[in-house]
Design an enzyme around this catalytic site. Structure first.
Site, PDB file in Angstrom:
ATOM      1  N   ASP A  39      -4.373 112.946  58.690  1.00 21.56           N
ATOM      2  CA  ASP A  39      -5.608 113.033  57.925  1.00 21.56           C
ATOM      3  C   ASP A  39      -5.700 111.550  57.241  1.00 21.56           C
ATOM      4  O   ASP A  39      -4.950 111.318  56.449  1.00 21.56           O
ATOM      5  CB  ASP A  39      -5.243 114.080  56.805  1.00 21.56           C
ATOM      6  N   GLU A  43       0.947  80.521  56.103  1.00 22.83           N
ATOM      7  CA  GLU A  43       2.004  80.050  55.336  1.00 22.83           C
ATOM      8  C   GLU A  43       1.999  81.004  54.034  1.00 22.83           C
ATOM      9  O   GLU A  43       1.362  80.692  53.166  1.00 22.83           O
ATOM     10  CB  GLU A  43       1.869  78.581  54.876  1.00 22.83           C
ATOM     11  N   GLU A  85       3.462  82.532  50.729  1.00 23.15           N
ATOM     12  CA  GLU A  85       4.527  82.289  49.425  1.00 23.15           C
ATOM     13  C   GLU A  85       4.561  83.639  48.797  1.00 23.15           C
ATOM     14  O   GLU A  85       3.448  84.225  48.800  1.00 23.15           O
ATOM     15  CB  GLU A  85       3.701  80.986  48.547  1.00 23.15           C
ATOM     16  N   GLU A  93       9.780  77.250  46.649  1.00 18.93           N
ATOM     17  CA  GLU A  93       8.592  76.560  46.283  1.00 18.93           C
ATOM     18  C   GLU A  93       8.653  76.083  44.930  1.00 18.93           C
ATOM     19  O   GLU A  93       9.425  75.785  44.351  1.00 18.93           O
ATOM     20  CB  GLU A  93       7.803  77.677  46.587  1.00 18.93           C
ATOM     21  N   GLU A  97       8.741  80.253  50.137  1.00 21.06           N
ATOM     22  CA  GLU A  97       8.011  80.277  51.275  1.00 21.06           C
ATOM     23  C   GLU A  97       8.704  80.233  52.527  1.00 21.06           C
ATOM     24  O   GLU A  97       9.756  79.672  52.716  1.00 21.06           O
ATOM     25  CB  GLU A  97       7.165  78.878  51.341  1.00 21.06           C
ATOM     26  N   HIS A 151      -1.899  79.561  52.902  1.00 22.54           N
ATOM     27  CA  HIS A 151      -2.769  78.868  53.601  1.00 22.54           C
ATOM     28  C   HIS A 151      -2.747  79.226  55.440  1.00 22.54           C
ATOM     29  O   HIS A 151      -1.744  79.327  55.687  1.00 22.54           O
ATOM     30  CB  HIS A 151      -2.146  77.137  53.474  1.00 22.54           C
ATOM     31  N   ARG A 208      -5.307  67.288  49.893  1.00 24.61           N
ATOM     32  CA  ARG A 208      -5.028  68.605  49.648  1.00 24.61           C
ATOM     33  C   ARG A 208      -5.747  69.306  48.410  1.00 24.61           C
ATOM     34  O   ARG A 208      -5.552  70.426  48.224  1.00 24.61           O
ATOM     35  CB  ARG A 208      -3.536  68.757  49.365  1.00 24.61           C
ATOM     36  N   GLU A 264      -6.710  73.845  58.373  1.00 27.20           N
ATOM     37  CA  GLU A 264      -6.143  74.483  57.619  1.00 27.20           C
ATOM     38  C   GLU A 264      -7.002  74.906  56.352  1.00 27.20           C
ATOM     39  O   GLU A 264      -7.528  74.074  55.630  1.00 27.20           O
ATOM     40  CB  GLU A 264      -4.970  73.718  56.821  1.00 27.20           C
ATOM     41  N   ARG A 312      -7.225  76.491  52.923  1.00 28.33           N
ATOM     42  CA  ARG A 312      -6.505  76.690  51.866  1.00 28.33           C
ATOM     43  C   ARG A 312      -6.496  77.757  50.661  1.00 28.33           C
ATOM     44  O   ARG A 312      -5.781  77.897  49.882  1.00 28.33           O
ATOM     45  CB  ARG A 312      -6.111  75.195  51.081  1.00 28.33           C
TER      46      ARG A 312
END
Length: 442
Positions: free
Chosen positions: A53, A131, A133, A187, A194, A243, A314, A331, A333
């Protein structure tokens, strides 16, 4: 599923001495759900499926159309290594069907499979490498807290990293479940960790994200800790991101690499990046799905807030790492680990394919720290910002036909209902910050 596959799977289950099987799926929020069956029902599950259900599952169905069929995917079979050996438990991740064997349009896994099929028509396969965290916090009286387990910092070791053994146990369990772990470390923030695993096709990595999260929670709990993937559990320190590296391939060859292209990127790579940037605000609603997500997307804590790309910066939303050849990738982020990976990867892929189809050129790459630019400088370079709240992100989603079509009416309708309910609940709640700031003064 062919008879040979079923018989082979049953033989494997028998050889593994399995006693119980969990049939897993996710709701629209990406929260794993499961139905547990005794091993004696394995053949029925593999041949006929198991009805359940779905009317009480977040974002699924109305009560009058609630019956759903769980169809196990044999490729996702795995033993849960933390369960007792004398009552071994295995799991399958399932696809959801309705009457007549039709895929359920509200199944997040189906949304991704459908989008991957569109890419395949263009000759592409889509690889992702997320990745994740997460924080490990103390439990008190059986309830999670935000009390740190350790005071470690980036790449610290024991004794600063008191949770090192738990992180090791998570890595061991994931390895036994078929993950190829590439790295694990402490981290930046206290009690933040991570674990990175090898990239794969997007369906496999989405399955692995779901597995990763529930495995980490189960293993942490055994040590009296709580693993949380909440984007910003504590103000004033870094939040947790997911990321996600993405690339397209044809016949097993990375099509983002061009040794003669600008920055050694192919036209396909540029258009993919252009598509991601073009649809970035709509993707944000899916990749950052909660009110708390937008406490992370603020300047100053490494999370991106500006719609831009770079090969070296970054602070940009999209970063192209230095590796080239078959490792060329983009990537994204912005996603956080609260997101539903199936919907997030589907949205990323749809945006990238739209960029390729329509040859959407990205703007010039921004190779300086955007946080150090003035508002006028950002405006002159056409750098806009991601949405600053869940309602703003949802408005951006509703205005983006490509991403809405990818998700489908059922999922978009569910996300709309969730946005309204979440925002209304938050808007009508009185936060401790308000008490501290106003109660004595006014």
């Amino acid at each position: 599923m062919s008879g040979d596959v079923v018989s082979g799977m049953l033989e494997r289950i028998d050889a593994d001495l399995i006693k119980f099987i969990r049939l897993q799926f996710t709701d629209i929020l990406g929260i794993p759900k499961n139905v547990a069956i005794p091993v004696e029902q394995a053949e029925k599950a593999l041949t006929e499926g198991i009805w359940f259900d779905g009317s009480s599952i977040e974002g699924f169905t109305r009560i009058e159309e609630s019956d759903m069929l769980l169809r196990p995917d044999p490729a996702t079979y795995s033993i849960l290594p933390w369960r007792p050996q004398d009552g071994r438990v295995a799991r399958f991740i399932c696809d959801l069907q309705t009457y007549g064997g039709k895929p359920f349009e509200g199944d997040p896994r189906y949304v991704l499979k459908k989008t991957l099929a569109e890419a395949a028509k263009m000759g592409f396969s889509f690889n992702t490498g997320p990745e994740l965290e997460f924080f490990l916090f103390q439990m008190q009286n059986g309830k999670p807290t935000t009390e740190f387990v350790d005071r470690g910092a980036y790449f610290d070791l024991a004794p600063n990293d008191a949770a090192e053994d738990v992180r090791r146990d998570i890595v061991i369990a994931l390895s036994e479940m078929g993950f190829e772990i590439e790295a694990s470390h402490h981290e930046v923030a206290e009690s933040q960790h991570e674990i990175d695993f090898k990239y794969s096709d997007a369906l496999d990595t989405a399955d692995k994200v779901i597995t990763f999260k529930f495995a980490a929670k189960a293993i942490a709990l055994r040590s009296g800790m709580h693993a949380t993937f909440m984007a910003k559990p504590i103000g004033g320190i870094n939040g947790s991101g997911m990321h996600t590296h993405g690339s397209l391939a044809k016949d097993g060859k990375n099509v983002f690499f061009d040794p003669n292209g600008d920055k050694q990127l192919s036209d396909t790579a540029r258009y993919y990046i252009g598509g991601l940037l073009h649809h970035a605000r709509a993707i944000t609603r899916v990749a950052n799905p909660t009110i708390n997500s937008y406490k992370r997307l603020v300047p100053g804590y490494e999370a991106p807030v500006y719609v831009s790309w770079s090969t070296s910066n970054r602070s940009a939303l999209i970063r192209v790492p230095a590796a080239r050849g078959n490792s060329t990738r983009a990537e994204l982020r912005s996603p956080d680990p609260m997101c539903n990976p199936y919907l997030t990867f589907a949205s990323m892929l749809a945006a990238g394919l739209d960029g390729i189809k329509n040859k959407i050129e990205p703007p010039e790459s921004t190779d300086v720290n955007i946080y150090h630019m003035t508002a006028a400088e950002r405006k002159s370079q056409g750098i806009t910002m991601l949405p600053g709240s869940l309602p703003e992100a949802h408005e951006a989603l509703l205005a983006d036909q490509i991403i809405c079509n990818t998700l489908g009416d059922h999922v978009v309708s569910g996300l709309s209902a969730i946005t309204t309910a979440e925002h209304d609940s938050f808007r009508m709640s009185v936060h401790p910050w308000e008490i501290e700031r106003y109660l004595n003064t006014f």
